[in-house]
Design an enzyme around this catalytic site. Structure first.
Site, PDB file in Angstrom:
ATOM      1  N   GLY A 208       0.827  -1.198   0.000  1.00  0.00           N
ATOM      2  CA  GLY A 208       0.000   0.000   0.000  1.00  0.00           C
ATOM      3  C   GLY A 208       0.859   1.244   0.000  1.00  0.00           C
ATOM      4  O   GLY A 208       1.969   1.243  -0.536  1.00  0.00           O
ATOM      5  N   SER A 209       0.362   2.278   0.641  1.00  0.00           N
ATOM      6  CA  SER A 209       1.054   3.561   0.609  1.00  0.00           C
ATOM      7  C   SER A 209       2.263   3.545   1.540  1.00  0.00           C
ATOM      8  O   SER A 209       2.288   2.832   2.546  1.00  0.00           O
ATOM      9  CB  SER A 209       0.094   4.675   1.005  1.00  0.00           C
ATOM     10  OG  SER A 209      -0.360   4.476   2.331  1.00  0.00           O
ATOM     11  N   THR A 210       3.240   4.374   1.210  1.00  0.00           N
ATOM     12  CA  THR A 210       4.441   4.473   2.046  1.00  0.00           C
ATOM     13  C   THR A 210       4.080   5.019   3.422  1.00  0.00           C
ATOM     14  O   THR A 210       4.621   4.564   4.439  1.00  0.00           O
ATOM     15  CB  THR A 210       5.492   5.342   1.335  1.00  0.00           C
ATOM     16  OG1 THR A 210       5.853   4.679   0.111  1.00  0.00           O
ATOM     17  CG2 THR A 210       6.751   5.508   2.170  1.00  0.00           C
ATOM     18  N   VAL A 212       1.254   4.642   5.239  1.00  0.00           N
ATOM     19  CA  VAL A 212       0.690   3.603   6.105  1.00  0.00           C
ATOM     20  C   VAL A 212       1.750   2.529   6.387  1.00  0.00           C
ATOM     21  O   VAL A 212       1.835   2.009   7.507  1.00  0.00           O
ATOM     22  CB  VAL A 212      -0.588   2.989   5.480  1.00  0.00           C
ATOM     23  CG1 VAL A 212      -1.073   1.800   6.296  1.00  0.00           C
ATOM     24  CG2 VAL A 212      -1.695   4.038   5.404  1.00  0.00           C
ATOM     25  N   GLY A 213       2.588   2.225   5.399  1.00  0.00           N
ATOM     26  CA  GLY A 213       3.653   1.232   5.594  1.00  0.00           C
ATOM     27  C   GLY A 213       4.583   1.595   6.745  1.00  0.00           C
ATOM     28  O   GLY A 213       4.957   0.750   7.547  1.00  0.00           O
ATOM     29  N   GLU A 230       5.581  -3.623   0.700  1.00  0.00           N
ATOM     30  CA  GLU A 230       5.664  -3.247  -0.719  1.00  0.00           C
ATOM     31  C   GLU A 230       4.947  -1.913  -0.844  1.00  0.00           C
ATOM     32  O   GLU A 230       3.726  -1.856  -0.719  1.00  0.00           O
ATOM     33  CB  GLU A 230       4.973  -4.285  -1.619  1.00  0.00           C
ATOM     34  CG  GLU A 230       5.546  -5.695  -1.556  1.00  0.00           C
ATOM     35  CD  GLU A 230       6.930  -5.822  -2.157  1.00  0.00           C
ATOM     36  OE1 GLU A 230       7.437  -4.826  -2.740  1.00  0.00           O
ATOM     37  OE2 GLU A 230       7.520  -6.896  -2.023  1.00  0.00           O
ATOM     38  N   GLU A 356       4.334  10.130  -6.207  1.00  0.00           N
ATOM     39  CA  GLU A 356       3.588   9.067  -6.878  1.00  0.00           C
ATOM     40  C   GLU A 356       2.168   9.572  -7.147  1.00  0.00           C
ATOM     41  O   GLU A 356       1.457   9.956  -6.225  1.00  0.00           O
ATOM     42  CB  GLU A 356       3.537   7.835  -5.973  1.00  0.00           C
ATOM     43  CG  GLU A 356       2.793   6.673  -6.599  1.00  0.00           C
ATOM     44  CD  GLU A 356       2.879   5.402  -5.765  1.00  0.00           C
ATOM     45  OE1 GLU A 356       2.581   5.454  -4.553  1.00  0.00           O
ATOM     46  OE2 GLU A 356       3.244   4.353  -6.333  1.00  0.00           O
TER      47      GLU A 356
HETATM   48  P1  NAP Z   1      -3.370   2.524   2.004  1.00  0.00           P
HETATM   49  O1  NAP Z   1      -4.132   3.417   2.899  1.00  0.00           O
HETATM   50  O2  NAP Z   1      -1.932   2.347   2.271  1.00  0.00           O
HETATM   51  O3  NAP Z   1      -4.137   1.109   2.011  1.00  0.00           O
HETATM   52  C1  NAP Z   1      -3.560  -0.154   1.773  1.00  0.00           C
HETATM   53  C2  NAP Z   1      -4.183  -1.182   2.697  1.00  0.00           C
HETATM   54  O4  NAP Z   1      -3.809  -0.889   4.048  1.00  0.00           O
HETATM   55  C3  NAP Z   1      -5.709  -1.192   2.685  1.00  0.00           C
HETATM   56  O5  NAP Z   1      -6.163  -2.502   2.873  1.00  0.00           O
HETATM   57  C4  NAP Z   1      -6.023  -0.329   3.877  1.00  0.00           C
HETATM   58  O6  NAP Z   1      -7.307  -0.514   4.397  1.00  0.00           O
HETATM   59  C5  NAP Z   1      -4.978  -0.755   4.852  1.00  0.00           C
HETATM   60  N1  NAP Z   1      -4.718   0.215   5.928  1.00  0.00           N
HETATM   61  C6  NAP Z   1      -4.958   1.551   5.919  1.00  0.00           C
HETATM   62  N2  NAP Z   1      -4.604   2.089   7.086  1.00  0.00           N
HETATM   63  C7  NAP Z   1      -4.127   1.086   7.863  1.00  0.00           C
HETATM   64  C8  NAP Z   1      -3.608   1.019   9.183  1.00  0.00           C
HETATM   65  N3  NAP Z   1      -3.481   2.106   9.942  1.00  0.00           N
HETATM   66  N4  NAP Z   1      -3.215  -0.185   9.665  1.00  0.00           N
HETATM   67  C9  NAP Z   1      -3.312  -1.293   8.908  1.00  0.00           C
HETATM   68  N5  NAP Z   1      -3.801  -1.289   7.652  1.00  0.00           N
HETATM   69  C10 NAP Z   1      -4.198  -0.110   7.128  1.00  0.00           C
HETATM   70  O7  NAP Z   1      -3.518   2.996   0.525  1.00  0.00           O
HETATM   71  P2  NAP Z   1      -4.771   3.788  -0.090  1.00  0.00           P
HETATM   72  O8  NAP Z   1      -5.269   4.839   0.853  1.00  0.00           O
HETATM   73  O9  NAP Z   1      -5.724   2.798  -0.565  1.00  0.00           O
HETATM   74  O10 NAP Z   1      -4.084   4.523  -1.327  1.00  0.00           O
HETATM   75  C11 NAP Z   1      -3.382   5.745  -1.100  1.00  0.00           C
HETATM   76  C12 NAP Z   1      -2.149   5.825  -1.962  1.00  0.00           C
HETATM   77  O11 NAP Z   1      -1.284   4.732  -1.654  1.00  0.00           O
HETATM   78  C13 NAP Z   1      -2.363   5.676  -3.451  1.00  0.00           C
HETATM   79  O12 NAP Z   1      -2.781   6.864  -4.034  1.00  0.00           O
HETATM   80  C14 NAP Z   1      -1.012   5.225  -3.898  1.00  0.00           C
HETATM   81  O13 NAP Z   1      -0.132   6.294  -4.051  1.00  0.00           O
HETATM   82  C15 NAP Z   1      -0.544   4.335  -2.790  1.00  0.00           C
HETATM   83  N6  NAP Z   1      -0.792   2.908  -3.039  1.00  0.00           N
HETATM   84  C16 NAP Z   1       0.247   2.133  -3.385  1.00  0.00           C
HETATM   85  C17 NAP Z   1       0.037   0.792  -3.641  1.00  0.00           C
HETATM   86  C18 NAP Z   1       1.141  -0.115  -4.026  1.00  0.00           C
HETATM   87  O14 NAP Z   1       0.893  -1.126  -4.662  1.00  0.00           O
HETATM   88  N7  NAP Z   1       2.354   0.169  -3.643  1.00  0.00           N
HETATM   89  C19 NAP Z   1      -1.231   0.255  -3.570  1.00  0.00           C
HETATM   90  C20 NAP Z   1      -2.305   1.077  -3.193  1.00  0.00           C
HETATM   91  C21 NAP Z   1      -2.044   2.390  -2.928  1.00  0.00           C
HETATM   92  P3  NAP Z   1      -8.526   0.427   3.870  1.00  0.00           P
HETATM   93  O15 NAP Z   1      -9.085  -0.313   2.741  1.00  0.00           O
HETATM   94  O16 NAP Z   1      -9.480   0.574   4.978  1.00  0.00           O
HETATM   95  O17 NAP Z   1      -7.918   1.737   3.475  1.00  0.00           O
HETATM   96 MG    MG Z   2      -5.750   4.858   2.903  1.00  0.00          MG
END
Ligand code: NAP
Ligand code: MG
Length: 452
Positions: A208-210, A212-213, A230, A356
């Protein structure tokens, strides 16, 4: 009881409602997964675990069309992509089904006795999946984790839970024991965070996002929990003057606009040697305007909509502050559509060059020589993928070695392949998935010495 209404991003129509798990439900699922680990999966004969994973692959194969159709509706993926994605889950399961019978340790020469090592599973593994590639990213986590003898709890993204839910049902249909693979739809802030804090979850696999990572890595520190990350990318497609410019220009749009640019490996920077810069742009334009951006229910669609209104807002924000040189089309209508867009810039501090976008926007910049190209490509906190186009193989290899990135391809834009390791340098991630060693990341290496 809270629930989430899944939206078709091509039409904004409601698809179905999905129940979101609470902390209590998450705890119950983790405890059941732990019981399934100690009570069976861990101790199953390796050949039986292998057989069950092959059966799971066979059942997924029989449901490729159904899974693909779900992803077309839930995520707006093209049919071509969605079929590839479901097939990738099958292929991953088949590939790692060979692992249980090959989880070798070593015999190490030592004085006074015999020394052997064992690869032992961790326990319950928590896989947290984003919305951009719901099926493959789930499979890259659960297939090697299950093969190594772990049980898995999997949280799909709130926006895209449907294929994961179906894969969980297919696992049972294939004969995997209950609670070996449990799909738990819910919010990141509820289910995802509970994976991080629950002591019975022994490893987190996060994509997911950097932002949250980083939070997850910090949370895992509390229990020294294993973690694979990742994260994002800002990868370069480097085109040298000696390259096949026609081939480079024809393929560049697909390396960034595939999945509407919602791809961590998107080559969202194109670096072009100055002497062929104008020629490249003139050949890129028809390749971009010719892309078939259509409702993905049309089988000939090459690019669908963005996933959500929020993502649409983010991407428009980038476009509002950039100079668009040319763009493709969209079908219009109520979906979350953005045309494939090409921005030219020489400003390495511009947001479009540094951040990104996760949408169908690419930034093109000229460079002077090889050293300049490498320096520009490496001027980012990310390091996930990249491509190099040149007819000089020595240069291709030299530049591939010099770019600080986990996955490079020369004269192609290789997608993620399950045979080879995948992961990021710098803030694009931590650890590697896939490839022949993926099961090692789901085991502890135990050393046993037996005195003579
Ligand atoms: P995200 O917030 O990082 O979400 C990825 C996953 O993590 C989702 O299942 C999300 O659940 C979960 N999550 C969110 N907050 C969490 C926490 N505090 N603890 C544990 N898990 C948590 O990504 P996004 O908001 O969907 O996308 C935002 C940006 O991230 C995108 O615009 C993009 O730049 C980047 N992104 C990168 C990738 C990649 O493949 N590297 C993939 C997706 C997004 P929820 O469904 O409830 O949010
Ligand atoms: Mg998110």
């Amino acid at each position: 009881m809270s629930s989430y209404t899944v939206i078709n991003p091509a039409t904004t129509e409601a698809v179905t409602d999905v129940h979101l798990a609470s902390v209590e439900e998450t705890d119950a699922a983790v405890e059941a997964a732990h019981a399934a680990f100690v009570g069976g999966w861990r101790d199953l004969a390796p050949g039986e675990r292998a057989t069950l994973l092959r059966r799971f692959a066979t059942v997924v194969d029989a449901h490729v069309e159904e899974l693909a159709e779900l992803e077309v509706r839930n995520a707006g993926h093209t049919w071509g992509n969605a079929r590839w994605e479901a097939g990738n889950v099958r292929d991953c399961l088949n590939y790692y089904s060979a692992a249980p019978e090959r989880l070798f340790g070593r015999q190490i020469p030592v004085p006074g006795g015999v020394d052997v090592t064992f690869r032992e599973p961790l326990g319950v593994v928590g896989v947290i999946v984003p919305w951009n590639f719901p099926m493959p990213i789930a499979g890259w986590g659960f297939a090697p984790a299950l093969a190594a003898g772990n049980t898995v709890v999997l949280k799909p993204a709130e926006l895209t839970p449907l294929t994961a839910i179906r894969l969980g049902e297919l696992a049972l249909e294939a004969g995997l024991p209950e609670h070996v693979l449990t799909v738990i739809p819910g919010k990141g802030s509820v289910v995802g965070e509970r994976f991080v804090t629950h002591p019975l979850v022994r490893k987190i696999v996060f994509t997911g996002s950097t932002a949250v990572g980083k939070k997850i890595m910090a949370g895992c520190a509390d229990q020294v929990k294993r973690v694979t990350l990742e994260l994002g990318g800002k990868s370069s497609n480097i085109v040298f003057a000696d390259a096949d410019i026609d081939a480079a220009a024809a393929s560049a749009p697909y390396a960034v606009f595939d999945n509407a640019g919602q791809d961590c490996c998107a080559r969202s920077r194109i670096l072009v040697q100055r002497s062929v810069y104008d020629e490249f742009l003139s050949k890129l334009e028809p390749a971009v305007t010719g892309m078939r951006v259509l409702d993905p229910t049309d089988e000939t669609s090459e690019m669908g909509p963005l996933i959500s209104a929020q993502q649409l807002g983010t991407v428009r924000g980038f476009l509002d502050e950039a100079d668009v040189a040319f763009e493709g089309s969209t079908p219009g209508g109520p979906g979350f559509w953005v045309p494939p867009s090409v921005v030219t810039t020489e400003d390495t501090q511009a947001r479009i060059w540094r951040e990104e976008v996760f949408g169908p926007v690419v930034a093109v910049m000229p460079f002077d020589d090889e050293a300049d190209a490498v320096a520009l490509a490496n001027d980012t906190e990310y390091g996930l993928s990249g491509s190099i186009f040149t007819r000089d193989l020595g240069r291709g290899l030299r530049v591939a070695r010099a770019v600080e990135s986990g996955n490079l391809s020369v004269n192609s834009h290789s997608a993620v392949r399950y045979w080879t390791p995948f992961g990021g340098y710098k803030q694009s991630g931590l650890g590697r998935e896939l490839g022949p060693d993926a099961t090692s990341a789901f085991t502890e290496e135990k050393n046993v010495f037996i005195a003579h």
